[in-house]
Design an enzyme around this catalytic site. Structure first.
Site, short mmCIF file in Angstrom:
data_model
loop_
_atom_site.label_atom_id
_atom_site.label_comp_id
_atom_site.label_asym_id
_atom_site.label_seq_id
_atom_site.Cartn_x
_atom_site.Cartn_y
_atom_site.Cartn_z
N ASN A 11 0.80 -1.23 0.00
CA ASN A 11 0.00 0.00 0.00
C ASN A 11 0.83 1.28 0.00
O ASN A 11 0.27 2.37 -0.12
CB ASN A 11 -1.00 0.02 1.18
CG ASN A 11 -2.00 -1.11 1.08
OD1 ASN A 11 -2.65 -1.27 0.05
ND2 ASN A 11 -2.10 -1.94 2.11
N ARG A 18 -3.12 8.24 -0.02
CA ARG A 18 -3.62 7.30 0.99
C ARG A 18 -3.55 7.92 2.39
O ARG A 18 -2.47 8.34 2.81
CB ARG A 18 -2.72 6.06 0.94
CG ARG A 18 -2.95 5.09 2.06
CD ARG A 18 -1.82 4.08 2.17
NE ARG A 18 -2.11 3.16 3.25
CZ ARG A 18 -1.20 2.48 3.93
NH1 ARG A 18 0.08 2.60 3.60
NH2 ARG A 18 -1.55 1.68 4.90
N TYR A 23 0.06 9.76 6.59
CA TYR A 23 1.23 9.53 5.75
C TYR A 23 1.68 10.73 4.93
O TYR A 23 2.71 10.65 4.25
CB TYR A 23 0.97 8.33 4.83
CG TYR A 23 0.58 7.07 5.59
CD1 TYR A 23 1.43 6.56 6.57
CD2 TYR A 23 -0.62 6.43 5.36
CE1 TYR A 23 1.08 5.42 7.29
CE2 TYR A 23 -0.99 5.29 6.07
CZ TYR A 23 -0.13 4.79 7.03
OH TYR A 23 -0.48 3.67 7.76
N ASN A 75 10.51 -0.34 5.19
CA ASN A 75 9.20 -0.07 5.79
C ASN A 75 8.31 -1.26 5.40
O ASN A 75 7.76 -1.29 4.31
CB ASN A 75 8.61 1.23 5.26
CG ASN A 75 7.28 1.56 5.93
OD1 ASN A 75 6.70 0.72 6.62
ND2 ASN A 75 6.79 2.78 5.74
N ALA A 78 2.13 -3.01 6.52
CA ALA A 78 1.27 -3.91 7.30
C ALA A 78 1.97 -5.22 7.65
O ALA A 78 1.68 -5.84 8.69
CB ALA A 78 -0.02 -4.19 6.53
N HIS A 81 3.54 -6.15 11.18
CA HIS A 81 2.78 -6.68 12.31
C HIS A 81 2.44 -8.16 12.15
O HIS A 81 1.89 -8.76 13.07
CB HIS A 81 1.48 -5.87 12.47
CG HIS A 81 1.69 -4.39 12.27
ND1 HIS A 81 2.50 -3.65 13.09
CD2 HIS A 81 1.22 -3.53 11.31
CE1 HIS A 81 2.50 -2.39 12.67
NE2 HIS A 81 1.75 -2.29 11.60
N ASP A 88 12.33 -13.58 9.09
CA ASP A 88 13.28 -14.66 8.83
C ASP A 88 14.20 -14.32 7.66
O ASP A 88 15.40 -14.63 7.70
CB ASP A 88 12.55 -15.97 8.56
CG ASP A 88 11.96 -16.60 9.82
OD1 ASP A 88 12.28 -16.10 10.93
OD2 ASP A 88 11.19 -17.56 9.71
N SER A 103 4.41 6.91 10.08
CA SER A 103 3.62 7.32 11.25
C SER A 103 4.23 6.72 12.52
O SER A 103 5.09 5.84 12.45
CB SER A 103 2.17 6.82 11.09
OG SER A 103 2.14 5.39 11.08
N ARG A 112 -0.97 -2.22 15.84
CA ARG A 112 0.20 -1.69 15.12
C ARG A 112 1.42 -1.55 16.03
O ARG A 112 2.54 -1.35 15.56
CB ARG A 112 -0.12 -0.32 14.51
CG ARG A 112 -1.14 -0.39 13.41
CD ARG A 112 -1.28 0.94 12.68
NE ARG A 112 -2.55 0.99 12.01
CZ ARG A 112 -2.78 0.50 10.79
NH1 ARG A 112 -1.80 -0.02 10.09
NH2 ARG A 112 -3.98 0.55 10.26
#
Ligand code: DQA
Length: 156
Positions: A11, A18, A23, A75, A78, A81, A88, A103, A112
């Site tokens: 995303n 967005r 962001y 980064n 999502a 999390h 790994d 953020s 988060r």
């Protein structure tokens, strides 16, 4: 020339439009071209990669050492999390990496707050907006410079 890979998770291709409250309005293209220029100004080659697919990110991390990258800025978005696979892959690659979030993930929904990569990161930047990528890159440069005796002057 030292090579650093910047990886953006799912995303983040939508940056600019967005959830701008979280962001900001910079697009991913603007962030990436700024990072490449910033790297050039510091004598390093910066390459960027974005994917919405966990496996593609895993494969890119796996290939990073063989492709001559010395450090990563990531980064995971999502996947931060949820992804044991990305954690790994980062451990397997064995490269120093800096985790970055645009953020402040601790100031948002509870889920988060948990990152599956923070405890193995060389450093974490969050809550600074898109400029956080540059801060993370500086951290990587500083870490790599510290590896080379006599090169402390390079960042000044
Ligand atoms: C993010 C924070 C994550 O929780 C979220 O899923 C993202 C972006 C950030 O940069 O602030 O996609 O990693």
């Amino acid at each position: 020339m030292t090579r650093i890979l910047v990886i953006h998770g799912p995303n983040l291709n939508l940056l600019g439009s967005r959830e701008t409250d979280h962001y900001g309005v910079m697009t991913l293209e603007e962030i990436d071209s700024g990072l490449v220029d910033f790297g050039r100004g510091h004598g390093v080659h910066v390459e960027t990669f974005q994917s919405n697919h966990e496996g593609e990110i895993v494969e890119r991390i796996q290939r990073a050492p063989g492709a001559g990258f010395r450090a990563l800025v990531i980064n995971p978005a999502a996947f931060t999390h949820t992804s044991v696979a990305i954690r790994d892959a980062l451990l397997a690659a064995g490269l120093p990496f800096f985790e970055i979030h645009i953020s402040n993930i601790h100031a948002r929904e509870e889920f988060r707050s948990r990152s599956l990569v923070s405890d193995v990161a060389s450093g974490i930047v969050m809550g600074f907006g898109p400029v956080g990528y540059r801060l993370a890159l500086l951290g990587a440069l500083d870490l790599l410079a510290a590896d080379r005796p006599g090169s402390e002057e390079e960042l000044s």
